[in-house]
Design a protein around this motif. Structure first.
Motif, PDB file in Angstrom:
ATOM      1  N   GLY A 269       0.837  -1.213   0.000  1.00 37.21           N
ATOM      2  CA  GLY A 269       0.000   0.000   0.000  1.00 37.21           C
ATOM      3  C   GLY A 269       0.864   1.252   0.000  1.00 37.21           C
ATOM      4  O   GLY A 269       0.550   2.239  -0.683  1.00 37.21           O
ATOM      5  N   GLU A 270       1.984   1.208   0.741  1.00 32.85           N
ATOM      6  CA  GLU A 270       2.878   2.382   0.769  1.00 32.85           C
ATOM      7  C   GLU A 270       3.505   2.607  -0.607  1.00 32.85           C
ATOM      8  O   GLU A 270       3.675   3.751  -1.057  1.00 32.85           O
ATOM      9  CB  GLU A 270       3.972   2.174   1.830  1.00 32.85           C
ATOM     10  CG  GLU A 270       3.434   2.199   3.256  1.00 32.85           C
ATOM     11  CD  GLU A 270       4.346   1.475   4.257  1.00 32.85           C
ATOM     12  OE1 GLU A 270       5.555   1.334   3.971  1.00 32.85           O
ATOM     13  OE2 GLU A 270       3.829   1.024   5.298  1.00 32.85           O
ATOM     14  N   LEU A 271       3.833   1.526  -1.284  1.00 28.90           N
ATOM     15  CA  LEU A 271       4.409   1.662  -2.631  1.00 28.90           C
ATOM     16  C   LEU A 271       3.368   2.226  -3.609  1.00 28.90           C
ATOM     17  O   LEU A 271       3.705   3.026  -4.491  1.00 28.90           O
ATOM     18  CB  LEU A 271       4.929   0.304  -3.128  1.00 28.90           C
ATOM     19  CG  LEU A 271       6.246  -0.151  -2.497  1.00 28.90           C
ATOM     20  CD1 LEU A 271       6.513  -1.628  -2.813  1.00 28.90           C
ATOM     21  CD2 LEU A 271       7.421   0.702  -2.974  1.00 28.90           C
ATOM     22  N   ILE A 272       2.106   1.825  -3.444  1.00 30.88           N
ATOM     23  CA  ILE A 272       1.059   2.386  -4.319  1.00 30.88           C
ATOM     24  C   ILE A 272       0.986   3.899  -4.112  1.00 30.88           C
ATOM     25  O   ILE A 272       0.932   4.683  -5.073  1.00 30.88           O
ATOM     26  CB  ILE A 272      -0.310   1.722  -4.034  1.00 30.88           C
ATOM     27  CG1 ILE A 272      -0.298   0.256  -4.484  1.00 30.88           C
ATOM     28  CG2 ILE A 272      -1.439   2.479  -4.734  1.00 30.88           C
ATOM     29  CD1 ILE A 272      -1.573  -0.508  -4.168  1.00 30.88           C
ATOM     30  N   THR A 273       1.014   4.326  -2.842  1.00 34.17           N
ATOM     31  CA  THR A 273       0.979   5.766  -2.560  1.00 34.17           C
ATOM     32  C   THR A 273       2.186   6.454  -3.198  1.00 34.17           C
ATOM     33  O   THR A 273       2.059   7.530  -3.808  1.00 34.17           O
ATOM     34  CB  THR A 273       0.982   6.000  -1.028  1.00 34.17           C
ATOM     35  OG1 THR A 273      -0.128   5.282  -0.487  1.00 34.17           O
ATOM     36  CG2 THR A 273       0.879   7.469  -0.678  1.00 34.17           C
ATOM     37  N   ALA A 274       3.347   5.833  -3.089  1.00 36.27           N
ATOM     38  CA  ALA A 274       4.560   6.426  -3.678  1.00 36.27           C
ATOM     39  C   ALA A 274       4.430   6.533  -5.198  1.00 36.27           C
ATOM     40  O   ALA A 274       4.866   7.525  -5.803  1.00 36.27           O
ATOM     41  CB  ALA A 274       5.780   5.590  -3.303  1.00 36.27           C
ATOM     42  N   MET A 275       3.811   5.540  -5.822  1.00 33.92           N
ATOM     43  CA  MET A 275       3.681   5.566  -7.286  1.00 33.92           C
ATOM     44  C   MET A 275       2.655   6.609  -7.739  1.00 33.92           C
ATOM     45  O   MET A 275       2.803   7.218  -8.810  1.00 33.92           O
ATOM     46  CB  MET A 275       3.320   4.173  -7.819  1.00 33.92           C
ATOM     47  CG  MET A 275       4.425   3.145  -7.630  1.00 33.92           C
ATOM     48  SD  MET A 275       5.996   3.629  -8.397  1.00 33.92           S
ATOM     49  CE  MET A 275       5.617   3.361 -10.122  1.00 33.92           C
ATOM     50  N   HIS A 276       1.619   6.834  -6.916  1.00 33.77           N
ATOM     51  CA  HIS A 276       0.706   7.956  -7.215  1.00 33.77           C
ATOM     52  C   HIS A 276       1.489   9.262  -7.176  1.00 33.77           C
ATOM     53  O   HIS A 276       1.325  10.137  -8.039  1.00 33.77           O
ATOM     54  CB  HIS A 276      -0.435   8.006  -6.193  1.00 33.77           C
ATOM     55  CG  HIS A 276      -1.635   7.190  -6.585  1.00 33.77           C
ATOM     56  ND1 HIS A 276      -2.599   7.654  -7.439  1.00 33.77           N
ATOM     57  CD2 HIS A 276      -1.993   5.929  -6.236  1.00 33.77           C
ATOM     58  CE1 HIS A 276      -3.525   6.719  -7.600  1.00 33.77           C
ATOM     59  NE2 HIS A 276      -3.178   5.659  -6.885  1.00 33.77           N
ATOM     60  N   GLY A 277       2.347   9.394  -6.146  1.00 33.07           N
ATOM     61  CA  GLY A 277       3.169  10.606  -6.015  1.00 33.07           C
ATOM     62  C   GLY A 277       4.100  10.764  -7.210  1.00 33.07           C
ATOM     63  O   GLY A 277       4.279  11.867  -7.741  1.00 33.07           O
ATOM     64  N   LEU A 278       4.684   9.662  -7.655  1.00 35.76           N
ATOM     65  CA  LEU A 278       5.587   9.709  -8.820  1.00 35.76           C
ATOM     66  C   LEU A 278       4.816  10.166 -10.063  1.00 35.76           C
ATOM     67  O   LEU A 278       5.286  11.036 -10.817  1.00 35.76           O
ATOM     68  CB  LEU A 278       6.219   8.329  -9.040  1.00 35.76           C
ATOM     69  CG  LEU A 278       7.073   8.156 -10.291  1.00 35.76           C
ATOM     70  CD1 LEU A 278       8.167   9.214 -10.368  1.00 35.76           C
ATOM     71  CD2 LEU A 278       7.708   6.761 -10.316  1.00 35.76           C
ATOM     72  N   LYS A 279       3.640   9.589 -10.265  1.00 33.16           N
ATOM     73  CA  LYS A 279       2.812  10.000 -11.424  1.00 33.16           C
ATOM     74  C   LYS A 279       2.531  11.504 -11.351  1.00 33.16           C
ATOM     75  O   LYS A 279       2.681  12.227 -12.332  1.00 33.16           O
ATOM     76  CB  LYS A 279       1.522   9.170 -11.407  1.00 33.16           C
ATOM     77  CG  LYS A 279       0.527   9.447 -12.496  1.00 33.16           C
ATOM     78  CD  LYS A 279      -0.564  10.382 -12.081  1.00 33.16           C
ATOM     79  CE  LYS A 279      -1.495   9.882 -11.017  1.00 33.16           C
ATOM     80  NZ  LYS A 279      -2.458  10.863 -10.532  1.00 33.16           N
ATOM     81  N   ASP A 280       2.173  12.000 -10.153  1.00 32.29           N
ATOM     82  CA  ASP A 280       1.828  13.427 -10.026  1.00 32.29           C
ATOM     83  C   ASP A 280       3.034  14.323 -10.279  1.00 32.29           C
ATOM     84  O   ASP A 280       2.927  15.355 -10.942  1.00 32.29           O
ATOM     85  CB  ASP A 280       1.237  13.703  -8.632  1.00 32.29           C
ATOM     86  CG  ASP A 280      -0.150  13.077  -8.483  1.00 32.29           C
ATOM     87  OD1 ASP A 280      -0.798  12.811  -9.515  1.00 32.29           O
ATOM     88  OD2 ASP A 280      -0.569  12.835  -7.333  1.00 32.29           O
TER      89      ASP A 280
END
Ligand code: GLY
Ligand code: MN
Ligand code: MN
Length: 434
Positions: A269-280
């Motif tokens: 779940g933390e990696l998913i949040t990080a990947m949303h941040g990367l996309k943004d």
């Protein structure tokens, strides 16, 4: 449809008319026939696979299912649409909507499959290889002239306000599907039921999707173009990856979301949040003049930072990027042009039509252009645990945290994908926040 969209569509057609006239005159072509295409039956059968009309036909006539029809364009003349609409009691004959754009074309409803009338130096584009032989023989024209195709592809790269409005609406409808897919996953549905929930909420039948929806639970999330829908819910529910879109008046949305399930380790779940941040963060860098290849390379740098921050890699960012670690965790490109095709045209050519191939280290990158106002691109960073790609790294001394990789492998992977317009001042994310 709103009056505004009707007006935008009329402006779009006027723009096409001007641009086609300029291109045809510059290339010395007097008349151009664009074939919609048609579906071909399976071998020894009378059933056809799903059909989608040719992109350059759709550019004028956004009806993705129209077959056996022709558009004839001559510089300075009104476009002529020869719409195949035979009297037929087996099927509902094709008809045009009662919308103002129809008045911008001269419409000929044809009971038979026709040969397009062409004058002077003529060109034909589209998938004509399965036309009846006598039709083919009676067309005297140059087929698929590459200089013309490149110019028309280039025109498609830059979206008019009408096209942007269609892409935005396609995104809005797609997000409704993603929300339903997530809810179905929370309710412990399997892949097929998630797919059905997606189709229902995004209001489309499966044959109309712009590409086959990718609905992957668990390790299937790490199969980049996973193509099945399992009937049953797996006992363990680690993850769901949904890469799914919708067309609106021919224009495609292409959105991906990944969700952690109840059985995933919390770091997933933390990696998913990080990947949303990367996309943004990557989207915030979008502006005219930005090299898409450089943005793709930036994705790898920041992916290296994410691997290190989450203890998946115990070396430096330079090492992660230079030794191919980030490429093993993300083997696809940052994104591609989006429009009437999900992987739209002209991404791997310079504006003059000469090839602009993907860099050797990043062969899957589908867009190597400098970003310019009016382009619409996807931004889709990924982070996957694909045993086949990670295996070669295991035989090296690279400091990958294999224990953590092994714990995350049942989750398959993560991809987060939005659709973004390049504007004069930067960008406009067409994908609603979800
Ligand atoms: N849906 C295919 C892609 O994201 O490119
Ligand atoms: Mn995509
Ligand atoms: Mn996608």
């Amino acid at each position: 449809m709103s009056t505004t969209l009707f007006k935008l569509q009329q402006d779009h057609l006027a723009h096409l008319q001007r641009a086609y006239s300029d291109i045809l005159i510059a290339q010395g072509i007097d008349s151009l026939a664009i074939y919609s295409g048609h579906a071909n039956a399976h071998f020894a059968d009378d059933q056809t696979p799903t059909f989608q009309a040719y992109g350059h036909f759709l550019h004028w006539v956004g009806l993705a299912n129209v077959q056996h029809s022709w558009l004839v364009i001559q510089p300075g003349q009104r476009p002529q649409l020869y719409l195949y609409s035979p009297a037929d009691f087996w099927h509902l004959p094709t008809s045009l909507p009662e919308e103002p754009w129809v008045a911008e074309l001269d419409i000929h409803l044809c009971n038979d499959k026709i040969t397009p009338p062409l004058i002077g130096r003529a060109a034909v584009i589209g998938d004509v290889k399965h036309l009846e032989t006598n039709t083919q023989q009676s067309i005297h024209a140059e087929y698929q002239p590459s200089e013309l195709i490149h110019a028309l592809d280039e025109l498609r790269l830059f979206k008019t306000p009408y096209e942007v409005a269609c892409l935005r609406e396609a995104n809005r409808l797609t997000i409704a599907g993603h929300q339903a897919a997530q809810a179905a996953f929370v309710g412990a549905s399997g892949e097929l039921d998630i797919q059905l929930a997606y189709l229902g909420a995004s209001r489309q039948r499966e044959s109309d999707v712009p590409y086959q929806n990718i609905i992957g639970l668990n390790s299937h999330a790490g199969v980049l173009h996973y193509q099945h829908y399992d009937l049953h819910t797996p006992k363990q529910r680690h993850s769901l990856l949904v890469d799914a879109g919708r067309r609106f008046r021919g224009y495609c949305a292409d959105i991906t979301r990944t969700h952690a399930g109840p059985d995933a380790p919390s770091i997933f779940g933390e990696l998913i949040t990080a990947m949303h941040g990367l996309k943004d963060v990557l989207i915030e860098h979008i502006a005219p003049g930005v090299e898409f290849v450089a943005l793709h390379e930036q994705m790898h740098q920041r992916l290296g930072e994410i691997l290190i921050a989450h203890d998946l890699f115990k070396g430096s960012v330079e090492e992660a990027v230079n030794e191919g670690v980030t490429r093993a965790f993300c083997p696809h490109g940052l994104g591609h042009s989006l429009g009437l095709q999900v992987h739209d045209v002209a991404g791997l050519r310079h504006s003059d039509g000469t090839p602009a191939p993907a860099p050797e280290l990043h062969p899957a990158l589908r867009l190597t252009r400098t970003l310019r106002t009016g382009m619409v691109v996807t931004i889709e960073p990924g982070l996957y645990f694909i045993p086949m790609l990670l295996a070669p790294l295991r035989n090296t001394s690279l400091p990958v945290n294999w224990e953590l990789v092994d714990a995350l492998t049942p989750c398959g992977g993560i991809r987060i994908e939005d659709n973004v317009l390049v504007t004069e001042s930067g960008y406009d994310n067409l994908t609603p926040a979800q």
